[in-house]
Design a protein around this motif. Structure first.
Motif, PDB file in Angstrom:
ATOM      1  N   ARG A 235      70.702  47.536 -12.372  1.00  0.00           N
ATOM      2  CA  ARG A 235      71.483  46.463 -12.982  1.00  0.00           C
ATOM      3  C   ARG A 235      72.968  46.798 -13.007  1.00  0.00           C
ATOM      4  O   ARG A 235      73.818  45.923 -12.829  1.00  0.00           O
ATOM      5  N   VAL A 236      73.278  48.070 -13.245  1.00  0.00           N
ATOM      6  CA  VAL A 236      74.688  48.490 -13.215  1.00  0.00           C
ATOM      7  C   VAL A 236      75.267  48.258 -11.828  1.00  0.00           C
ATOM      8  O   VAL A 236      76.364  47.698 -11.672  1.00  0.00           O
ATOM      9  N   LEU A 237      74.540  48.667 -10.794  1.00  0.00           N
ATOM     10  CA  LEU A 237      75.041  48.521  -9.424  1.00  0.00           C
ATOM     11  C   LEU A 237      75.136  47.056  -9.018  1.00  0.00           C
ATOM     12  O   LEU A 237      76.017  46.676  -8.242  1.00  0.00           O
ATOM     13  N   ALA A 238      74.226  46.228  -9.541  1.00  0.00           N
ATOM     14  CA  ALA A 238      74.271  44.802  -9.213  1.00  0.00           C
ATOM     15  C   ALA A 238      75.479  44.136  -9.868  1.00  0.00           C
ATOM     16  O   ALA A 238      76.090  43.230  -9.289  1.00  0.00           O
ATOM     17  N   ARG A 239      75.812  44.582 -11.059  1.00  0.00           N
ATOM     18  CA  ARG A 239      76.931  43.976 -11.785  1.00  0.00           C
ATOM     19  C   ARG A 239      78.271  44.526 -11.310  1.00  0.00           C
ATOM     20  O   ARG A 239      79.281  43.815 -11.308  1.00  0.00           O
ATOM     21  N   HIS A 240      78.278  45.788 -10.907  1.00  0.00           N
ATOM     22  CA  HIS A 240      79.514  46.426 -10.436  1.00  0.00           C
ATOM     23  C   HIS A 240      79.352  46.717  -8.944  1.00  0.00           C
ATOM     24  O   HIS A 240      78.937  47.802  -8.548  1.00  0.00           O
TER      25      HIS A 240
END
Length: 409
Positions: A10-15
């Motif tokens: 989720r972090v990589l998808a958002r950033h």
């Protein structure tokens, strides 16, 4: 427990510009793709050395961000290591000058991956506001976090009114009608500080979003702003951080902390991965790194190690919080996501302001400078000490020396 990989995804998808790097197997870090940070005085030399790959340059408060062209496919970790390891600019006598260069690491307070709270906040009953005792001097505590939302404990205080508009937390940035993963983190920390230092003036800066993610550049900007203020902070609370690609401190961040001067005490969380891997900036020598206790023992999630200086209660801490009503329905008459200004939360993030607050409170009450107050709060001759956790601060001081001795045998 939590699905760490799902949270990372989720972090990589958002950033979208974030990537995981792992120069040393088993020791990953998160960085911004194609970015390096350089201390201001080294910016010109660094830009000259990377000009063949350079895309843009941005200068701000003693730090420069150099963006590299994606098509060049530069390994920014290898580049930073080379520039900082003696392959930098030549000085007048022909020798190489080590440049202060670092990849732009992501810092985290949340999601619960490599840092941040060890669980989700839970609604709590109201807690009486701390009563301000007589103070011999004014003390300022800076909180670099998600911001500071209005709360009855301090909403009418002049120090809050002066900054309210610029620091108020964003509770639902993705508009999904759910409280963002770390929204309220800064407000919670502010309450913990005030419980120990009721007369403190809090100064907040947003360096991470409601998802609990920011980057090293955001933290350095905030530190630069603090260094330039006419009235500098006595204590700086940083309840966030990161692992670095080489497990060494970022020289750019280290210079920003040094620029605060010797009269400012910086306190930072040790992180929540139950490891002794250094967590930055907590592991820096000038910084007070704080682990979490669960009663009289280390909290299961808390980092630990030679680099930790202090520990305080970090499990089921209750403090100030935001007001928010999520979408989950009540269960047996209890609404699990209806927050009315108070919450209970766990993590090294919340042990940290207990230490920062104790230092600030002592400085205010006895008219001490922050460094002297910190020396007294962290005096190993006067307080119990736990191996790899440092000096026990706060309510954990009920731990007797007999228990400490038994723990070490």
């Amino acid at each position: 427990m939590f699905d760490q990989q799902a949270r990372l995804d989720r972090v990589l998808a958002r950033h979208r510009d974030a990537i995981v790097v792992e120069p040393v197997p088993g020791r990953p870090a998160l960085i911004r793709r194609d970015e390096i940070l350089v201390s201001g005085q080294d910016a010109g030399a660094a830009e000259s050395l990377v000009r063949r790959w350079s895309d843009s340059r941005h200068d701000e408060r003693g730090v420069t961000r150099l963006r590299l062209r994606a098509a060049a496919k530069v390994d920014v970790c290898e580049l930073a290591a080379g520039l900082g390891g003696g392959a930098g600019a030549r000085v007048a006598d022909g020798r190489h000058h080590r440049l202060s260069v670092s990849p732009n690491h992501l810092v985290h307070g949340q999601p619960m991956w490599w840092s941040g709270p060890a669980d989700l906040p839970r609604p709590a009953a109201p807690v009486p506001a701390p009563e301000a005792a007589a103070a011999r001097r004014d003390v300022t505590v800076a909180i670099l976090d998600t911001g500071l939302s209005p709360h009855p404990w301090y909403a009418d205080a002049q120090w809050y009114r002066e900054q309210r508009a610029e620091v108020e937390e964003v509770l639902d940035a993705d508009l999904d009608y759910e409280l963002d993963a770390q929204a309220g983190h800064g407000t919670f920390i502010g309450g913990v500080v005030l419980r120990h230092a009721p007369t403190a003036r809090l100064v907040a800066r947003r360096v991470i979003g409601g998802d609990g993610v920011g980057d090293e550049l955001d933290v350095i900007r905030a530190l630069g702003w603090l260094a330039e203020r006419r009235r500098r902070a006595d204590v700086v609370n940083i309840s966030l951080g990161c692992h670095t690609y080489d497990d060494r401190p970022s020289p750019v961040l280290a210079r920003a902390i040094a620029a605060l001067g010797r009269r400012t005490v910086v306190v930072a969380c040790a992180g929540n991965t139950a490891t002794d891997r250094p967590f930055w900036p907590a592991a820096m020598k000038p910084v007070v790194g704080v682990a979490a206790l669960d009663g009289e023992v280390r909290a299961a999630f808390s980092n630990h190690g030679w680099w930790v200086d202090a520990c305080a209660q970090g499990v089921d801490v209750t403090s100030t919080f935001v007001r928010f009503d999520g979408t989950r329905p009540p269960v047996r008459g209890i609404d699990p996501d209806l927050f009315d200004g108070y919450a209970t939360w766990s993590g090294t993030s919340f042990a940290t302001p207990a230490v920062a607050g104790r230092i600030a409170g002592l400085a205010a009450a006895e008219g001490l400078d922050a460094v002297t107050a910190a020396d007294r709060v962290l005096d190993p001759a006067a307080h119990p000490v736990l191996p790899d956790l440092g000096v026990v601060v706060g309510s954990g001081e009920r731990l007797g020396r007999e228990a400490v001795t038994a723990h070490t045998e």
